[in-house]
Design a protein around this motif. Structure first.
Motif, PDB file in Angstrom:
ATOM      1  N   PHE A  31       0.846  -1.193   0.000  1.00  0.00           N
ATOM      2  CA  PHE A  31       0.000   0.000   0.000  1.00  0.00           C
ATOM      3  C   PHE A  31       0.881   1.242   0.000  1.00  0.00           C
ATOM      4  CE2 PHE A  31      -2.620  -3.403   1.413  1.00  0.00           C
ATOM      5  CZ  PHE A  31      -3.865  -3.115   0.898  1.00  0.00           C
ATOM      6  N   VAL A  57     -10.754  -3.411   1.920  1.00  0.00           N
ATOM      7  CA  VAL A  57     -10.311  -2.296   1.086  1.00  0.00           C
ATOM      8  C   VAL A  57     -10.880  -2.512  -0.305  1.00  0.00           C
ATOM      9  CG1 VAL A  57      -8.321  -1.058   0.159  1.00  0.00           C
ATOM     10  CG2 VAL A  57      -8.184  -2.095   2.451  1.00  0.00           C
ATOM     11  N   ILE A 116      -7.557   2.623  -4.691  1.00  0.00           N
ATOM     12  CA  ILE A 116      -8.444   2.373  -3.561  1.00  0.00           C
ATOM     13  C   ILE A 116      -9.618   3.349  -3.615  1.00  0.00           C
ATOM     14  CG2 ILE A 116      -8.600   2.404  -1.042  1.00  0.00           C
ATOM     15  CD1 ILE A 116      -5.624   1.475  -1.098  1.00  0.00           C
ATOM     16  N   VAL A 170     -12.584   2.152   2.261  1.00  0.00           N
ATOM     17  CA  VAL A 170     -12.057   1.271   3.309  1.00  0.00           C
ATOM     18  C   VAL A 170     -13.125   1.149   4.386  1.00  0.00           C
ATOM     19  CG1 VAL A 170     -10.213   0.901   4.984  1.00  0.00           C
ATOM     20  CG2 VAL A 170      -9.711   2.113   2.854  1.00  0.00           C
ATOM     21  N   SER A 209      -2.590   0.008   9.094  1.00  0.00           N
ATOM     22  CA  SER A 209      -3.595  -0.214   8.051  1.00  0.00           C
ATOM     23  C   SER A 209      -4.803   0.715   8.204  1.00  0.00           C
ATOM     24  CB  SER A 209      -4.044  -1.674   8.034  1.00  0.00           C
ATOM     25  OG  SER A 209      -4.725  -2.020   9.216  1.00  0.00           O
ATOM     26  N   ILE A 235      -5.055   3.903   5.818  1.00  0.00           N
ATOM     27  CA  ILE A 235      -5.383   3.830   4.390  1.00  0.00           C
ATOM     28  C   ILE A 235      -6.652   4.624   4.103  1.00  0.00           C
ATOM     29  CG2 ILE A 235      -6.009   2.295   2.487  1.00  0.00           C
ATOM     30  CD1 ILE A 235      -4.475   0.082   3.962  1.00  0.00           C
TER      31      ILE A 235
END
Length: 113
Positions: free
Chosen positions: A14, A104, A90, A93, A69, A72
């Motif tokens: 990521f 995601v 992306i 999320v 995480s 994100i």
């Protein structure tokens, strides 16, 4: 349905944009972090089929939730660590149905910019 370590068969990296001279996140992509991931290829709905006809593939990348995480956002992207050139933008999320994981939502096959 629960997710175990055996379900996290893929590895994705990521990344987010670096900060430019004006303080905005518009600089080059900077290396973030890599995690084991469960990839779910979305199929079936009319919108998904339309995306697939135009060369875009929506996927859900399920990863373990952590302090890293949780950072994100839709401004990030994900790179398939095992398949060079596979990049996913992306789009959302959210917490997974399984406690301790994040889902995601991303799209593969769109312009990177």
């Amino acid at each position: 349905m629960s997710i175990g370590a055996g379900d996290l068969r893929d590895r994705w990296t990521f990344q987010q944009r670096s900060v430019d001279a004006n303080g905005a996140r518009r600089g080059p992509w900077e290396e973030g972090f890599s995690v084991s991931t469960k990839v779910t290829w979305l199929i079936g709905s009319e919108a998904v089929m339309q995306d697939r006809l135009t060369g875009r593939q929506p996927v859900v990348l399920t990863i373990r939730e952590s302090s890293v995480s949780r950072q994100i956002t839709p401004g990030w992207r994900a790179l398939d660590a095992r398949r060079a050139g596979r990049v996913a933008n992306i789009t959302a999320v959210s917490p997974s149905k399984t406690r301790g994981f994040l889902d995601v939502l991303a799209v593969i096959g769109v312009a990177q910019g």
